[in-house]
Design a protein around this motif. Structure first.
Motif: not given
Length: 108
Positions: A82-95
């Motif tokens: 059985x498959x389980x999707x984990x996420x999504x985990x997101x981040x925004x690129x900053x400077x």
């Protein structure tokens, strides 16, 4: 009854806009890196009362624009397939701006 849940696997194909740093760990099981497929692979026993913690490090590629959203999703499978999707985990690129003071002095 009992606390053993069995075995599981996890596959995490890293997003194209990050670079693998080759630093990773897992609190249980075996973790490896597949450089050809750009995948982090984990397998091991899972206990219902003890979480498995997987930690890894990546860097954002230099050509990625500020404000780019990076999303990462992993797939886990139990021993029955059985498959389980984990996420999504997101981040925004900053400077971050680095401000260095300038010191001027005269020489005699």
């Amino acid at each position: 009854t009992g606390t053993a849940a069995g075995t599981a696997t996890l596959t995490d194909t890293l997003p194209a806009n990050v670079n693998w740093v080759n630093q990773f760990s897992a609190s249980a099981g075996t973790i490896t890196w597949d450089d050809e497929e750009k995948q982090l692979l984990w397998n091991g026993s899972v206990n219902l009362s003890t979480p498995v913690i997987i930690v890894f490090q990546v860097t954002v590629r230099p050509n990625v624009s500020v404000g780019t959203l990076i999303s990462n999703t992993a797939d886990a499978r139990d021993e029955a397939g059985n498959m389980y999707e984990l996420g999504p985990t997101t981040t925004t690129v900053t400077v971050f701006n680095l401000n260095l003071p300038m010191v001027l002095s005269s020489f005699p």
